[in-house]
Design an enzyme around this catalytic site. Sequence first.
Site, PDB file in Angstrom:
ATOM      1  N   ASP A 294      28.430  14.575 -19.049  1.00 22.66           N
ATOM      2  CA  ASP A 294      27.390  13.671 -18.574  1.00 22.66           C
ATOM      3  C   ASP A 294      26.738  14.338 -17.369  1.00 22.66           C
ATOM      4  OD1 ASP A 294      25.750  11.573 -18.068  1.00 22.66           O
ATOM      5  OD2 ASP A 294      27.326  10.071 -17.889  1.00 22.66           O
ATOM      6  N   ALA A 295      25.620  15.016 -17.611  1.00 23.62           N
ATOM      7  CA  ALA A 295      24.943  15.762 -16.552  1.00 23.62           C
ATOM      8  C   ALA A 295      23.496  15.321 -16.368  1.00 23.62           C
ATOM      9  CB  ALA A 295      24.977  17.260 -16.861  1.00 23.62           C
ATOM     10  N   LYS A 296      22.914  14.733 -17.414  1.00 28.15           N
ATOM     11  CA  LYS A 296      21.536  14.239 -17.378  1.00 28.15           C
ATOM     12  C   LYS A 296      20.562  15.313 -16.905  1.00 28.15           C
ATOM     13  CE  LYS A 296      23.100   9.476 -16.628  1.00 28.15           C
ATOM     14  NZ  LYS A 296      24.547   9.766 -16.447  1.00 28.15           N
ATOM     15  N   ARG A 297      20.766  16.528 -17.376  1.00 32.82           N
ATOM     16  CA  ARG A 297      19.911  17.633 -16.978  1.00 32.82           C
ATOM     17  C   ARG A 297      18.514  17.471 -17.563  1.00 32.82           C
ATOM     18  NH1 ARG A 297      23.183  18.684 -13.019  1.00 32.82           N
ATOM     19  NH2 ARG A 297      24.787  20.265 -13.364  1.00 32.82           N
TER      20      ARG A 297
ATOM     21  N   THR B 206      24.471  15.116 -21.900  1.00 31.94           N
ATOM     22  CA  THR B 206      23.383  14.164 -21.733  1.00 31.94           C
ATOM     23  C   THR B 206      22.232  14.882 -21.038  1.00 31.94           C
ATOM     24  OG1 THR B 206      24.230  13.357 -19.597  1.00 31.94           O
ATOM     25  CG2 THR B 206      24.937  12.195 -21.591  1.00 31.94           C
TER      26      THR B 206
END
Length: 264
Positions: A86-89, A113
């Site tokens: 879960d990094a939402k890069r 993510t």
Amino acid sequence: MRFFERLEARSRAVDSLVCVGLDPDFRKHRVEDVAAFNTAIVEATAEFAACFKPNIAFYEQWGIPGLHALEQTLKAIPAGIPVICDAKRGDMGNTAEAYARALFESWGFDCATVNGYQGSDAIAPFLAYPEKAVFVLCRTSNPGAREFQEQRLENGRLLYQQVALTATSWSPNVGLVVGATAPAELADVRRLVPGTPLLVPGVGAQGGKPDDVVRAAGYAPGLMVVNASRSILYAGEGAGFANAAGAAARQLRDELRAAAATSP
């Protein structure tokens, strides 16, 4: 096998949609204790987990020692259980390439993510790894999600609806993040893209309900995982914390199963 095939196989093998979030609370741990804590959580919850999902921010907050703890945590996860970062890069060009290389090559995550705000070219570097996958932020679980995600576009669609339709056209290795705290929108996304895998956060501490999730999106291994972090990690304290976490993961698995059995 592609990521979503492996996720489906694992989900069917344990008859579970549970994604265990590994997000250690800065206020509850010394960094030198995090790896041992996570290892105990993994051992206690693995039999109920379709996948694990460390949020990289909860390790970056400690700097290099936190990243060492993440490294040890990943080693503790049994082979065969998919791991989502879960990094939402979200960025462009060589920056996006560097993010993808970091998460998929250096760290070896199976999935990540990502934020699709900048469009397809920002996500393309992640999709260059055919055995990997991404979950694109679509309708998130936070209260402020409505400020942008429910704005109506000129074509009549809400922004999250357009994200669902556009992002899933990029590749079969794209899933969507849709929060459990927005069951009506979750149902809407499932209707718009019925064959797309969904990562559903927000059950437990954020208030999302397993019954609502299953009523909105069904119960289909490979097409949905339901994440819980705090409500599993900190289900108990003291010497029995790992057993309590295992019981919480089992309870969520069973609640999702039960909701499927009673859902029309």
